[in-house]
Design a protein around this motif. Structure first.
Motif, PDB file in Angstrom:
ATOM      1  N   ILE A  19       0.801  -1.230   0.000  1.00  0.00           N
ATOM      2  CA  ILE A  19       0.000   0.000   0.000  1.00  0.00           C
ATOM      3  C   ILE A  19       0.832   1.277   0.000  1.00  0.00           C
ATOM      4  O   ILE A  19       0.274   2.372  -0.049  1.00  0.00           O
ATOM      5  N   GLY A  20       2.168   1.131   0.002  1.00  0.00           N
ATOM      6  CA  GLY A  20       3.009   2.327   0.056  1.00  0.00           C
ATOM      7  C   GLY A  20       4.139   2.378  -0.951  1.00  0.00           C
ATOM      8  O   GLY A  20       4.895   3.359  -0.992  1.00  0.00           O
ATOM      9  N   GLU A  21       4.293   1.363  -1.755  1.00  0.00           N
ATOM     10  CA  GLU A  21       5.377   1.326  -2.744  1.00  0.00           C
ATOM     11  C   GLU A  21       4.853   0.864  -4.098  1.00  0.00           C
ATOM     12  O   GLU A  21       3.977  -0.025  -4.144  1.00  0.00           O
ATOM     13  N   PRO A  22       5.360   1.442  -5.159  1.00  0.00           N
ATOM     14  CA  PRO A  22       6.181   2.654  -5.238  1.00  0.00           C
ATOM     15  C   PRO A  22       5.366   3.864  -4.777  1.00  0.00           C
ATOM     16  O   PRO A  22       4.203   4.015  -5.165  1.00  0.00           O
ATOM     17  N   ILE A  23       5.945   4.712  -3.950  1.00  0.00           N
ATOM     18  CA  ILE A  23       5.181   5.777  -3.317  1.00  0.00           C
ATOM     19  C   ILE A  23       4.601   6.742  -4.338  1.00  0.00           C
ATOM     20  O   ILE A  23       3.481   7.256  -4.153  1.00  0.00           O
ATOM     21  N   ASP A  24       5.303   6.993  -5.433  1.00  0.00           N
ATOM     22  CA  ASP A  24       4.759   7.902  -6.441  1.00  0.00           C
ATOM     23  C   ASP A  24       3.483   7.345  -7.060  1.00  0.00           C
ATOM     24  O   ASP A  24       2.554   8.097  -7.371  1.00  0.00           O
ATOM     25  N   VAL A  25       3.429   6.018  -7.231  1.00  0.00           N
ATOM     26  CA  VAL A  25       2.223   5.383  -7.773  1.00  0.00           C
ATOM     27  C   VAL A  25       1.100   5.416  -6.746  1.00  0.00           C
ATOM     28  O   VAL A  25      -0.061   5.685  -7.077  1.00  0.00           O
ATOM     29  N   LYS A  26       1.435   5.165  -5.488  1.00  0.00           N
ATOM     30  CA  LYS A  26       0.409   5.126  -4.447  1.00  0.00           C
ATOM     31  C   LYS A  26      -0.164   6.513  -4.156  1.00  0.00           C
ATOM     32  O   LYS A  26      -1.310   6.634  -3.722  1.00  0.00           O
ATOM     33  N   ARG A  27       0.619   7.567  -4.402  1.00  0.00           N
ATOM     34  CA  ARG A  27       0.117   8.928  -4.203  1.00  0.00           C
ATOM     35  C   ARG A  27      -0.716   9.425  -5.380  1.00  0.00           C
ATOM     36  O   ARG A  27      -1.418  10.427  -5.247  1.00  0.00           O
ATOM     37  N   ALA A  28      -0.631   8.726  -6.492  1.00  0.00           N
ATOM     38  CA  ALA A  28      -1.339   9.184  -7.686  1.00  0.00           C
ATOM     39  C   ALA A  28      -1.937   8.006  -8.449  1.00  0.00           C
ATOM     40  O   ALA A  28      -1.603   7.752  -9.605  1.00  0.00           O
TER      41      ALA A  28
END
Length: 471
Positions: A318-327
């Motif tokens: 749920i947190g990696e890759p962080i850029d994907v999880k933020r968007a």
């Protein structure tokens, strides 16, 4: 010596012959209701239509009901379609700490085989119970207590579809009347069908939606093949080239398969899902809801940063890759995003706190949510590590631009034994899942029939009305 699979086969056959405890029976019937609601709701997805069309194109004998499909299809096809539907919204139940979603394959397989065989609802309930218990125990055989995680997952394998196929096979064999030997052979055959990898959880793709459908179909297919004379190895689990060595290597707990078998049931402790998202995100949603009630800001201009503190093992999901999880690009990707979960809670959701309407493609790309998600960091938390994986805890800390700080800690999951969903709450979930698809009368009848499944002589009375949608 009696092999592990032989012991499971004896347990399964006894469960149908003698019946199961009342609390196990009730738990199964509530899960049937839950799965049927999920199957109806999942028809909104293109992948669901694709699965149904795929089965319809195959033709074959009219044996069983696929939810939302007008004409009966072969039992294997019904199991496939309903298994795909049941798992597609990531709203299906979860066993901890094995992190299995057992109902999404076992229940579709049992309903398909039971309808095709003309089985009584009483036997269907018992067969489901046995199948769920077998799936869970095979999952727990791969749980490493020192590691605090499933060895299946460490190897990139989807334990849900692997163990679910085995549980589905046991349930289907029972309902086809194959008895103890038939269950043993079905387990032996299905092990060669079981599989599934979970890379799609990390980087996208809809293939995971197929996994429970394939597992359910595999179980029914194996039972049908056994009925025609195929056999399997009695040492299919612990043998030198058996399932455990193949999937788990030497990291296996054989005692988890048989300790307390028949006397201690895991089924009533399976967690229902209140929210349609990966279970690792649920405490983050709850924490966001608590922070919203506490007055934490949901305006990006007023938020300096947000920390989502979770068990170390769940960050890669749920947190990696962080850029994907933020968007996240789609609602499906949003279901596996810790940042999206926190923001959903902060903004306030539908249903029981976050519903299907909160995980759409439009909301995944919503500028307000994107701006808030950009401020979320997903970090490991030692206190959460101590609780995981018996619960999926989370702590969320919001830092305001004015220097204020808000904190919410959630240590137990809603829907589990410590915070169970009531029948009324399960009814809210079922109603939300079936609205705009079923009339109020059909939905109410389905709800009542599912909860009284042990008294139903003809499964068609439960399933056939769910093929005709209002839209």
């Amino acid at each position: 010596m009696t092999t592990l699979a032989q012991q499971l086969a004896t347990f399964a056959a006894t469960s149908v012959k003698d019946g199961v405890p009342d609390d196990v029976s009730l738990s199964v019937r509530r899960r049937v209701l839950d799965v049927l609601g999920l199957c109806v709701a999942a028809h909104r997805l293109p992948t669901s239509r694709a699965a149904a069309d795929h089965v319809a194109d195959q033709g074959g004998r009219a044996e069983a009901t696929a939810i939302g499909v007008a004409r009966p299809v072969p039992a294997t096809g019904a199991a496939f379609v309903n298994g795909v539907l049941a798992h597609s919204l990531d709203y299906d139940d979860t066993h901890l700490p094995s992190v299995l979603h057992p109902s999404a394959s076992v229940i579709p397989a049992a309903l398909a085989a039971g309808e095709a065989a003309g089985a009584h609802g009483r036997d269907v309930v018992s067969a489901i119970a046995a199948g769920l218990e077998i799936a869970i125990r095979l999952g727990m055989a791969g749980y490493d207590h020192e590691l605090g995680n499933s060895v299946y997952f460490e190897h990139g394998q989807h334990a849900t579809s692997i163990c679910g196929a085995m549980g589905s096979a046991a349930a289907a064999a029972l309902l086809y009347g194959l008895g103890e030997q038939g269950v043993l052979d079905a387990l032996g055959v299905t092990a060669s069908f079981a599989g599934g990898i979970i890379e799609a959880n990390r980087t996208g793709g809809t293939v995971k939606r197929l996994h429970c459908g394939w597992a359910a179909q595999s179980g029914v297919s194996a039972a049908q093949l056994v009925r025609r004379g195929f056999t399997g190895p009695p040492t299919v689990l612990e043998g030198r080239f058996g399932l455990f060595r193949s999937f788990l290597r030497d990291q296996v707990d054989l005692a988890a398969v048989t300790d307390g078998l028949g006397s201690t049931w895991a089924v009533p402790g399976i967690f229902f899902k209140p929210y349609p998202a990966n279970h690792f995100t649920h405490a983050a949603i709850d924490a966001g809801l608590l922070l919203r009630a506490d007055g934490a800001p949901a305006d990006p201009e007023l938020v300096e940063s947000i920390e989502l503190r979770v068990p170390s093992a769940v960050i890669r999901t749920i947190g990696e890759p962080i850029d994907v999880k933020r968007a996240p690009v789609t609602g499906y990707q949003a279901q596996f995003s810790g940042p999206f979960a926190v923001v959903t809670g902060l903004l306030g959701g539908s249903g029981l706190g976050a519903g299907l309407d909160d995980f759409t493609d439009d909301l995944a790309g919503d500028p307000l949510r994107r701006a808030l998600m950009a401020k979320v960091s997903v970090v490991p938390d030692a206190a959460c590590d101590e609780i995981f994986p018996y619960q999926f805890p989370a702590t969320v800390v919001v830092h305001g631009t004015d220097g204020q700080r808000w904190r919410a800690e959630v240590t137990t999951n809603r829907g589990g034994p410590d915070r169970p969903l009531s029948d009324a709450e399960l009814g809210v979930k079922f109603t939300d899942n079936t609205r705009d698809r079923l009339t109020g009368e059909v939905a109410a009848t389905a709800r009542d029939t599912a909860l009284a499944l042990h008294t139903v002589a003809d499964l068609g009375t439960l399933l056939r009305p769910l093929t005709r949608f209002t839209d």
